[in-house]
Design an enzyme around this catalytic site. Structure first.
Site, mmCIF file in Angstrom:
data_model
loop_
_atom_site.group_PDB
_atom_site.id
_atom_site.type_symbol
_atom_site.label_atom_id
_atom_site.label_comp_id
_atom_site.label_asym_id
_atom_site.label_seq_id
_atom_site.Cartn_x
_atom_site.Cartn_y
_atom_site.Cartn_z
ATOM 1 N N THR A 150 33.932 27.598 -9.623
ATOM 2 C CA THR A 150 33.771 27.674 -8.527
ATOM 3 C C THR A 150 33.795 26.336 -7.639
ATOM 4 O OG1 THR A 150 31.138 27.333 -8.890
ATOM 5 C CG2 THR A 150 32.102 29.586 -8.629
ATOM 6 N N THR A 187 22.929 27.694 -18.884
ATOM 7 C CA THR A 187 23.520 27.247 -17.742
ATOM 8 C C THR A 187 24.207 28.243 -16.947
ATOM 9 O OG1 THR A 187 24.765 25.433 -16.805
ATOM 10 C CG2 THR A 187 25.882 26.562 -18.706
#
Lengths: 404, 404
Positions: A150, A187
C-alpha cells in the site's frame, strides 16, 4: 545452519506466484492483485488481528482453513473490504474466481485485502484480471510482494534454507505493512511458504508461539489493523519425515520460521510510514518475559521517544518515562539505558540516574539508520526485543491525506 | 448557577500568586518560577501521575499533604527534577525557601517541577529569586500561570463562582501541559483554589471522582508524564457551612470542580503540542461507563485518527479501527459515527457500514478548530467524553529537538 536464499515465497518447492495491476487502484503503475498457488494442498496455519472490527476476507479465510489445509492465496491492495455490507460475498467471489481459473477448490483458498476501510470493493476488475494473473504464475515472488504493497516504499520478502533429517527445506515469505501497524497476533499481511513436511496442528503451534516474540513485538503507530493476517503454508515437498511432535526437527523448523518473521519485522519497522530509521529496543535483566516484553513495547510505542529518535536527540528521560507507565512494574532505581548503533554506543543512564555523556557522540550514534535502545531492568534472567521506527513529518503527511 | 469570573487561582478569597524569571530557563523572556499562597491553612487534596518513574517533588508533596492540609505551592518550569540523585533534597530546599521568605511552614508547602527529565536542578537561581517572587504576590494568577508553562503557547486559567447555602463561593485554577499528556490520575500540573469550606476527606473524595471523567479522559500523545500533579486547596473563607458529607452542597461543589477541570481539559487538548484543533470524542449508547470511556479514549489516542483530523479527512474507518482494538468489547455492526463542528454535522457510518456523504461538506466540518467525533455503540445508557488534538508536523518538530 540457516542460509539465506533468493526467491521469496517461490523458494520452497511447489509454490508459484504472480502479481498484476487489475484496476482496483487508480494509479496504473501500482500492482494491486496477487496470487500464490501450491502444486499440492498445504498444511496451513493462520493468525489474525485481534481487532473486533475485522475485514470480511478474514471471516472467509477462517472458514477455509478450519480444516488445516489450503492451496492458494489471493490478495488485493487498494481496498480493505472492511465495514462493507457485501464484504463477505465479495471475498467469497474472489475465492470462486481462483477455483474457476486454477481448478483449486474455493474452500482451499486464503483471501486477504488491504487498503482503505469502508469503501465498497467491486469484484469486476478482479474478474477481468484473473486470466492475466494466472498466466503470470511462476517464480515471481517479486510480483506478488509488489502487488500487496500500500504505502510501503519497498518490497518485503525473504527466504532461508535449512536442513531437516538430511533433507534441504526452504521457507520464504512476503509481507506488507507500514501504517496501522501494532500487530496483536499478526501483522497486516504476511504470507509464508515452506516445503517442510509438518502437520497442521504442529504448524499452528509453531506459528502461535512465534508471533509472541516476532510480530506482536512490532509497532509503527500502536494502531492494530482490522485486516492483519499471517498465513503459513507447508507443501511437504522437501521430503523430510513429517513433523508431528515437539522434537528436534520441530525446534529446527521453529528457528527457521523465527528467522523469517524476525527479518520481516525489521523490514516492516524500517519501512514504517514516514520512518527514517529502524528502532530496536532490547530489554534485559527482567524478572519475567512479560515484564521484558511490556517494557520493550512501551519504549518503541512512545511518540515522544520516536520523535526524539527522529531528531537524534538523546532524550533518555522519555525512555524512563515510557518504562514507568508500561505497566511492567519496574524498579526505577535499577534501570540502565545505552543507545547503540553502527557508530558506537553511549551510556546515558545508570541506576535510574543520568550519567555524563558526550552530546556529539550521542548525536552520531542516533543519526544512523538503525538505532538500538538497550535497557537493563535489574538482575533478572529474561529479555525481549521490540521493533519500531521514528515519528516524522512524513508520517503525519502520509496519514493526513491518505484517503482523499 | 455557575458563573465564570476572572482572576484564576486568585479569584477565591484568601489566595495570592506570583510568577518570575529566576534563571532556570536560559530564555530570559520566559518566567520559570511560580508561587501561590493562602492567608490560611487549606484543606488540600492531590492526585499524581501513576507513572512508576516519579518526579522527586511528588515524593515531597505527598509527605507534606499527608495530613490533608497545605498553605502554599511553589513550582518551577524548565527542569522536571526527575531521575536526579539529589532530587528530593532540592525539592525540600525549595519548600524551606518558602518558609524562610513567607513564614509558612515547609511542611505546608506543595512543590512541583516540570521540564526536561534527568538534568540536575540547581537551587541557586530559585534562592536568588525568592525575594522578588514573594514581593510580587498579589492578584497575579496570570504571572503564576505563565511561569509554569513549558512548550505551552497560551496561559491556561479559569475561575467560576457558585453558591453554597447562601454564600458565594469561588473556584479557580491554573494549569500547564502540552506534551507527554495522557494523565492517569492527574495531568501534568494543575493547581485549583477555592474558598469553599470543605473537609480534607470530602475534598479528596470529590477530586478522585472528578479526575475519572475529566483529566483521565485527556490525551495529547498517550505518554503519561512522570510529574503529573493536580492539587486542590480550599481556604474555607467563603463562609459556607463546611462540607463534611455527600449532601447537596457536596454535589454543588463537585459540579463547580468539574466545570473547572473540564474547561482546563479542553484548553490543554486545544493547546496540545503542535495541535491545530481540539478533538472531542463523545461516545453514547454504551452498556457501561467503562465501555464508553475505553472507546472515547481509544479514538482520541489513535495516531491515525489524529493525522486524519489534521488533514480534515473524513477517514471514519480509522475511528472504527480504534473502537475495535479499544478492549471495550463493542459490537461492530451497531456502531454509528457522526463528525460535528461549528460548520454542521456529517453522518459517515451507520450500523458499522459506510453511508454516502458529501466530501465537500465533510471537509468543511473537519476544517474547524474544534471537531466532535460522535460515536453511538448501541442502545445502552452510558456515555463518556474524551479530549485530544490532531497530530501535526509541529508535534514532530517540537519533540524532535525539545532538549537540545
Amino acid at each position: 545452519m540457516l542460509k539465506e536464499v533468493s526467491g521469496g515465497v517461490c523458494a520452497p518447492k511447489g509454490f508459484k506466484a504472480s502479481g498484476i495491476h487489475c484496476g482496483i487502484r487508480k494509479n496504473k503503475v501500482k500492482k494491486d492483485l496477487a496470487l500464490i498457488v501450491s502444486d499440492v494442498r498445504c498444511a496451513t496455519a493462520c493468525v489474525y488481528t485481534t481487532n473486533l472490527v475485522k475485514g470480511a476476507p478474514i471471516l472467509v479465510t477462517q472458514k477455509h482453513v478450519a480444516d488445516g489445509y489450503a492451496q492458494a492465496v489471493i490478495v488485493n491492495s487498494g481496498n480493505a473490504n472492511t465495514c462493507n455490507a457485501d464484504g463477505v460475498q465479495i471475498a467469497e467471489e474472489m475465492c470462486a474466481l481462483v477455483q474457476e481459473y486454477t481448478g483449486i477448490a474455493a474452500e482451499d483458498v486464503v483471501v486477504a485485502s488491504t487498503g482503505v476501510i469502508g469503501q465498497p470493493l467491486s469484484v469486476a476488475p478482479i474478474a477481468a484480471g484473473m486470466a492475466q494473473l494466472v498466466a503470470g504464475l511462476g517464480d515471481n515472488s517479486d510480483g506478488a510482494a509488489e502487488a500487496i504493497m500500500t504505502t510501503d516504499t519497498v518490497r518485503k520478502q525473504i527466504a532461508f534454507s535449512f536442513m531437516l533429517d538430511g533433507k534441504e527445506c526452504r521457507i520464504g515469505a512476503i509481507c506488507k505493512g507500514v501504517g496501522m501497524i501494532c500487530p496483536n497476533m499478526a501483522t497486516m499481511l504476511m504470507f509464508v511458504t515452506t516445503d517442510a513436511a509438518i502437520s497442521p496442528a504442529m504448524l499452528q503451534k509453531a506459528l502461535a508461539a512465534d508471533v509472541k516474540k516476532s510480530l506482536n513485538m512490532l509497532s509503527v503507530d500502536r494502531d492494530t489493523s482490522t485486516n492483519d493476517t499471517l498465513c503459513v503454508m507447508a507443501s511437504g515437498l522437501a521430503g523430510n519425515a513429517p513433523i508431528v511432535q515437539q522434537d528436534a526437527s520441530y525446534r529446527a523448523f521453529c528457528r527457521a520460521l523465527n528467522a523469517v518473521t524476525t527479518a520481516m519485522c525489521r523490514m516492516l519497522a524500517a519501512d514504517g510510514e514516514g520512518a527514517t530509521k529502524l528502532i530496536e529496543c532490547r530489554v534485559e535483566g527482567a524478572r519475567s518475559l512479560t515484564q521484558a516484553r511490556l517494557c520493550a513495547k512501551a519504549v518503541v510505542n512512545s511518540n515522544l521517544v520516536k520523535a526524539a529518535m527522529f531528531g537524534a536527540d538523546a532524550n533518555w528521560g522519555r525512555v524512563l518515562c515510557a518504562l514507568g507507565y508500561s505497566g511492567a512494574g519496574i524498579d526505577p532505581d535499577a534501570v540502565g539505558v545505552v543507545f547503540r548503533s553502527a557508530s558506537g554506543a553511549v551510556e546515558v543512564c545508570v541506576n535510574g540516574r543520568g550519567v555524563p555523556f558526550s552530546e556529539e557522540q550521542a548525536k552520531r550514534v542516533l543519526s544512523e539508520s538503525e538505532v538500538d535502545i538497550c535497557v537493563t531492568l535489574g538482575d533478572g534472567h529474561y529479555h525481549a526485543t521490540a521493533w519500531g521506527c521514528d515519528l516524522t513529518y512524513d508520517y503525519v503527511k502520509i496519514n493526513g491525506d491518505y484517503r482523499t
